[in-house]
Design a protein around this motif. Sequence first.
Motif, PDB file in Angstrom:
ATOM      1  N   ALA A 272       0.818  -1.216   0.000  1.00 33.70           N
ATOM      2  CA  ALA A 272       0.000   0.000   0.000  1.00 33.70           C
ATOM      3  C   ALA A 272       0.854   1.269   0.000  1.00 33.70           C
ATOM      4  O   ALA A 272       0.359   2.348   0.312  1.00 33.70           O
ATOM      5  N   THR A 273       2.121   1.173  -0.376  1.00 31.01           N
ATOM      6  CA  THR A 273       3.013   2.334  -0.394  1.00 31.01           C
ATOM      7  C   THR A 273       2.410   3.454  -1.240  1.00 31.01           C
ATOM      8  O   THR A 273       1.982   3.222  -2.374  1.00 31.01           O
ATOM      9  N   SER A 274       2.394   4.654  -0.682  1.00 27.47           N
ATOM     10  CA  SER A 274       1.867   5.808  -1.419  1.00 27.47           C
ATOM     11  C   SER A 274       2.828   6.208  -2.528  1.00 27.47           C
ATOM     12  O   SER A 274       4.014   5.860  -2.500  1.00 27.47           O
ATOM     13  N   GLU A 275       2.329   6.964  -3.490  1.00 23.23           N
ATOM     14  CA  GLU A 275       3.195   7.421  -4.570  1.00 23.23           C
ATOM     15  C   GLU A 275       4.335   8.286  -4.033  1.00 23.23           C
ATOM     16  O   GLU A 275       5.478   8.147  -4.463  1.00 23.23           O
ATOM     17  N   GLU A 276       4.038   9.146  -3.089  1.00 22.99           N
ATOM     18  CA  GLU A 276       5.073  10.009  -2.517  1.00 22.99           C
ATOM     19  C   GLU A 276       6.174   9.182  -1.849  1.00 22.99           C
ATOM     20  O   GLU A 276       7.363   9.423  -2.059  1.00 22.99           O
ATOM     21  N   ASP A 277       5.780   8.187  -1.060  1.00 22.18           N
ATOM     22  CA  ASP A 277       6.775   7.336  -0.403  1.00 22.18           C
ATOM     23  C   ASP A 277       7.533   6.489  -1.415  1.00 22.18           C
ATOM     24  O   ASP A 277       8.740   6.272  -1.280  1.00 22.18           O
ATOM     25  N   ALA A 278       6.831   6.006  -2.427  1.00 27.10           N
ATOM     26  CA  ALA A 278       7.480   5.200  -3.467  1.00 27.10           C
ATOM     27  C   ALA A 278       8.542   6.014  -4.194  1.00 27.10           C
ATOM     28  O   ALA A 278       9.652   5.523  -4.443  1.00 27.10           O
ATOM     29  N   ARG A 279       8.207   7.233  -4.504  1.00 30.94           N
ATOM     30  CA  ARG A 279       9.170   8.094  -5.196  1.00 30.94           C
ATOM     31  C   ARG A 279      10.415   8.302  -4.335  1.00 30.94           C
ATOM     32  O   ARG A 279      11.538   8.254  -4.837  1.00 30.94           O
ATOM     33  N   ARG A 280      10.214   8.526  -3.041  1.00 33.61           N
ATOM     34  CA  ARG A 280      11.362   8.689  -2.132  1.00 33.61           C
ATOM     35  C   ARG A 280      12.193   7.402  -2.054  1.00 33.61           C
ATOM     36  O   ARG A 280      13.417   7.456  -2.029  1.00 33.61           O
ATOM     37  N   LEU A 281      11.543   6.258  -2.026  1.00 38.50           N
ATOM     38  CA  LEU A 281      12.259   4.980  -1.969  1.00 38.50           C
ATOM     39  C   LEU A 281      13.091   4.743  -3.224  1.00 38.50           C
ATOM     40  O   LEU A 281      14.227   4.282  -3.149  1.00 38.50           O
ATOM     41  N   TRP A 282      12.503   5.007  -4.377  1.00 37.39           N
ATOM     42  CA  TRP A 282      13.131   4.639  -5.645  1.00 37.39           C
ATOM     43  C   TRP A 282      14.115   5.682  -6.158  1.00 37.39           C
ATOM     44  O   TRP A 282      15.111   5.332  -6.783  1.00 37.39           O
ATOM     45  N   THR A 283      13.826   6.955  -5.899  1.00 35.70           N
ATOM     46  CA  THR A 283      14.613   8.006  -6.552  1.00 35.70           C
ATOM     47  C   THR A 283      15.333   8.924  -5.578  1.00 35.70           C
ATOM     48  O   THR A 283      15.673  10.051  -5.938  1.00 35.70           O
ATOM     49  N   ASN A 284      15.601   8.467  -4.362  1.00 37.62           N
ATOM     50  CA  ASN A 284      16.253   9.380  -3.422  1.00 37.62           C
ATOM     51  C   ASN A 284      17.639   9.755  -3.933  1.00 37.62           C
ATOM     52  O   ASN A 284      18.234   9.035  -4.747  1.00 37.62           O
ATOM     53  N   PRO A 285      18.187  10.875  -3.490  1.00 32.71           N
ATOM     54  CA  PRO A 285      19.447  11.396  -4.047  1.00 32.71           C
ATOM     55  C   PRO A 285      20.658  10.478  -3.908  1.00 32.71           C
ATOM     56  O   PRO A 285      21.625  10.635  -4.651  1.00 32.71           O
ATOM     57  N   ALA A 286      20.609   9.513  -3.000  1.00 29.13           N
ATOM     58  CA  ALA A 286      21.742   8.592  -2.847  1.00 29.13           C
ATOM     59  C   ALA A 286      21.789   7.550  -3.965  1.00 29.13           C
ATOM     60  O   ALA A 286      22.765   6.824  -4.096  1.00 29.13           O
ATOM     61  N   LYS A 287      20.744   7.493  -4.765  1.00 26.74           N
ATOM     62  CA  LYS A 287      20.635   6.463  -5.791  1.00 26.74           C
ATOM     63  C   LYS A 287      20.828   7.038  -7.189  1.00 26.74           C
ATOM     64  O   LYS A 287      20.365   8.124  -7.497  1.00 26.74           O
ATOM     65  N   ARG A 288      21.511   6.270  -8.003  1.00 33.21           N
ATOM     66  CA  ARG A 288      21.598   6.562  -9.441  1.00 33.21           C
ATOM     67  C   ARG A 288      20.487   5.748 -10.092  1.00 33.21           C
ATOM     68  O   ARG A 288      20.464   4.516  -9.984  1.00 33.21           O
ATOM     69  N   VAL A 289      19.564   6.425 -10.756  1.00 28.66           N
ATOM     70  CA  VAL A 289      18.370   5.760 -11.282  1.00 28.66           C
ATOM     71  C   VAL A 289      18.439   5.695 -12.808  1.00 28.66           C
ATOM     72  O   VAL A 289      18.853   6.651 -13.464  1.00 28.66           O
ATOM     73  N   PHE A 290      18.018   4.560 -13.332  1.00 28.32           N
ATOM     74  CA  PHE A 290      18.010   4.316 -14.773  1.00 28.32           C
ATOM     75  C   PHE A 290      16.576   4.098 -15.244  1.00 28.32           C
ATOM     76  O   PHE A 290      15.727   3.617 -14.498  1.00 28.32           O
ATOM     77  N   ALA A 291      16.332   4.425 -16.498  1.00 28.28           N
ATOM     78  CA  ALA A 291      15.053   4.157 -17.145  1.00 28.28           C
ATOM     79  C   ALA A 291      15.329   3.417 -18.448  1.00 28.28           C
ATOM     80  O   ALA A 291      16.348   3.653 -19.099  1.00 28.28           O
ATOM     81  N   VAL A 292      14.419   2.532 -18.803  1.00 24.61           N
ATOM     82  CA  VAL A 292      14.513   1.799 -20.067  1.00 24.61           C
ATOM     83  C   VAL A 292      13.315   2.189 -20.914  1.00 24.61           C
ATOM     84  O   VAL A 292      12.168   2.071 -20.477  1.00 24.61           O
ATOM     85  N   GLU A 293      13.598   2.662 -22.120  1.00 29.08           N
ATOM     86  CA  GLU A 293      12.545   2.987 -23.078  1.00 29.08           C
ATOM     87  C   GLU A 293      12.517   1.930 -24.170  1.00 29.08           C
ATOM     88  O   GLU A 293      13.569   1.465 -24.621  1.00 29.08           O
ATOM     89  N   ASP A 294      11.312   1.591 -24.591  1.00 22.99           N
ATOM     90  CA  ASP A 294      11.201   0.714 -25.753  1.00 22.99           C
ATOM     91  C   ASP A 294      11.308   1.570 -27.012  1.00 22.99           C
ATOM     92  O   ASP A 294      11.568   2.771 -26.924  1.00 22.99           O
ATOM     93  N   GLY A 295      11.094   0.997 -28.148  1.00 19.01           N
ATOM     94  CA  GLY A 295      11.241   1.723 -29.406  1.00 19.01           C
ATOM     95  C   GLY A 295      10.247   2.852 -29.611  1.00 19.01           C
ATOM     96  O   GLY A 295      10.434   3.701 -30.473  1.00 19.01           O
ATOM     97  N   THR A 296       9.196   2.887 -28.789  1.00 15.02           N
ATOM     98  CA  THR A 296       8.184   3.935 -28.928  1.00 15.02           C
ATOM     99  C   THR A 296       8.368   5.069 -27.921  1.00 15.02           C
ATOM    100  O   THR A 296       7.554   5.992 -27.891  1.00 15.02           O
ATOM    101  N   GLY A 297       9.394   4.974 -27.074  1.00 16.85           N
ATOM    102  CA  GLY A 297       9.617   5.992 -26.052  1.00 16.85           C
ATOM    103  C   GLY A 297       8.895   5.721 -24.748  1.00 16.85           C
ATOM    104  O   GLY A 297       8.951   6.531 -23.822  1.00 16.85           O
ATOM    105  N   THR A 298       8.229   4.584 -24.655  1.00 21.94           N
ATOM    106  CA  THR A 298       7.545   4.203 -23.426  1.00 21.94           C
ATOM    107  C   THR A 298       8.561   3.686 -22.420  1.00 21.94           C
ATOM    108  O   THR A 298       9.415   2.852 -22.758  1.00 21.94           O
ATOM    109  N   VAL A 299       8.489   4.162 -21.180  1.00 23.86           N
ATOM    110  CA  VAL A 299       9.367   3.645 -20.124  1.00 23.86           C
ATOM    111  C   VAL A 299       8.792   2.307 -19.677  1.00 23.86           C
ATOM    112  O   VAL A 299       7.660   2.227 -19.203  1.00 23.86           O
TER     113      VAL A 299
END
Length: 160
Positions: free
Chosen positions: A33-60
């Motif tokens: 039940a993690t909220s979006e705000e908490d999820a964002r802090r968990l996944w993208t906090n400043p101590a982390k280097r975050v990557f995204a993968v796009e398919d051929g259409t630009g969808t993450v």
Amino acid sequence: MLIREATAEDWPRIWPFWRRVVAAGETYTWDPATSEEDARRLWTNPAKRVFAVEDGTGTVVASAYLTPNYGGPAARIANAGFMVDPDHAGRGIGRALAVHVLDAARAEGYRGMVFNAVVETNPAVGLWKSLGFSVLGTVPEAFEHPRHGPVGLHVMYRAL
């Protein structure tokens, strides 16, 4: 497929599959039940280097983070988290992202990578083993799986 550094603008494209994967309660130890705000802090906090993968259409379609697992004199051991949109599973995205993050960790000077809590029924266990990770130990019945009941959590490691 394009693997790149994530930007703040990527979070709204990561959040839908992040929520779906975590809410399923099968592979992550985070509260379903993690909220979006908490999820964002968990996944993208400043101590982390975050990557995204796009398919051929630009969808993450996937994301990962890389961060030190420990601090101080042990900061050369990395930790990472990986998430692939379930609608895009089985296409090699997770493997490509894992190889990319392992290469990035090595380039940053990490000596090894540890996963602290891999649900033993997670299909990714096979991927991690195929990429050279070993199970250092398992905490028995530490995870309440919605379909399998109590299952173990692996601690997995590989040298870089």
